[in-house]
Design an enzyme around this catalytic site. Structure first.
Site, PDB file in Angstrom:
ATOM      1  CB  SER A 143       4.793  -0.128   9.500  1.00 29.23           C
ATOM      2  OG  SER A 143       5.655  -0.263   8.390  1.00 29.23           O
ATOM      3  CB  SER A 173       5.728  -4.240  -2.746  1.00 30.84           C
ATOM      4  OG  SER A 173       4.724  -4.321  -1.758  1.00 30.84           O
ATOM      5  N   GLY A 219       0.836  -1.193   0.000  1.00 27.82           N
ATOM      6  CA  GLY A 219       0.000   0.000   0.000  1.00 27.82           C
ATOM      7  C   GLY A 219       0.873   1.245   0.000  1.00 27.82           C
ATOM      8  CG  LEU A 220      -0.565   4.834  -1.938  1.00 29.40           C
ATOM      9  CD1 LEU A 220      -1.667   5.885  -2.005  1.00 29.40           C
ATOM     10  CD2 LEU A 220       0.517   5.113  -2.967  1.00 29.40           C
ATOM     11  CB  SER A 221       4.418   6.234   2.012  1.00 30.84           C
ATOM     12  OG  SER A 221       4.994   6.759   3.183  1.00 30.84           O
ATOM     13  N   GLY A 222       2.096   5.667   4.433  1.00 33.35           N
ATOM     14  CA  GLY A 222       1.090   6.299   5.280  1.00 33.35           C
ATOM     15  C   GLY A 222      -0.248   5.593   5.293  1.00 33.35           C
ATOM     16  CB  SER A 223      -1.690   2.833   3.299  1.00 35.10           C
ATOM     17  OG  SER A 223      -0.658   1.872   3.375  1.00 35.10           O
ATOM     18  N   GLY A 224      -0.833   2.637   6.521  1.00 33.03           N
ATOM     19  CA  GLY A 224      -1.001   1.902   7.773  1.00 33.03           C
ATOM     20  C   GLY A 224      -0.402   0.513   7.761  1.00 33.03           C
TER      21      GLY A 224
END
Length: 202
Positions: free
Chosen positions: A40, A107, A33-38
């Site tokens: 991690s 990814s 998913g996009l950076s900041g999507s959650g």
């Protein structure tokens, strides 16, 4: 590099025996998913829940691997591809050891994720952490979007580099509407019922 003089060696203890010892099936839950999507945040929350349930897990985080194993890679298309390939190979070994591996990586390209599926086979569980770009950018915990908008970061996914969402992920999580706790429950339920990859013990 491939050579005919390199052979795979199997030890005396096989994967099935390790899994029996641990009471779980090795698998790789891959969050994209996009950076900041959650990604991690959910991966670490799921890891904590699985740990409390007595499961042996390990989270592979993109930033962490770039501090060591992948420290020589940049963010060009070729380096991103290699970053994902190396991580997939590490995850494969960890799953063979019987661990439940949680991998949180942007990814962005479908081709790279399909290559992961080839590397990992039945162990690969693709989880699409879906969240609109404007919400991800509004969160921006590392100020990465701000830097990308200003031109300080080149080839940033979602801004100056494409993200190709999964067409048919094993599980879809919408963090615009679903809080972390709900996402974790959804993941646990899918793992228990086998909807997100095969699971007999985890």
């Amino acid at each position: 590099m491939h050579t005919d003089n390199v052979f795979w060696h199997n030890g005396q203890v096989l994967r099935a025996s390790r899994e029996q010892l641990l009471g779980q099936d090795g698998k790789v839950i891959w969050f994209t998913g996009l950076s900041g999507s959650g990604k991690s945040t959910i991966a670490h929350a799921l890891e904590a829940r699985l740990h409390r349930l007595g499961k042996l897990t390990y989270t592979l985080d993109g930033d962490n691997l770039r501090h060591g194993l992948n420290s020589n890679l940049g963010f060009s298309a070729a380096d991103r591809k290699e970053n994902i390939r190396r991580t997939g190979e590490v995850a494969k070994l960890m799953a063979d050891a019987g661990l439940i591996v949680l991998a949180a990586f942007i990814s962005p390209l479908r081709a790279d994720r399909e290559h992961l599926r080839e590397i990992l086979g039945k162990d690969f569980i693709e989880v699409f952490v879906d969240c609109p770009l404007d919400i991800c950018e509004g969160r921006d915990p590392k100020s990465l979007y701000k830097k990308a908008r200003s031109g300080e970061i080149q080839e940033f996914t979602g801004i100056s580099s494409p993200y190709e969402p999964p067409v048919d992920p094993d599980l879809l999580l919408s963090t615009e509407r679903e809080p972390v706790e709900e996402c974790v429950e959804k993941l646990l339920s899918s793992l228990e019922t086998g909807r997100a990859g095969s699971s007999s013990n985890a």
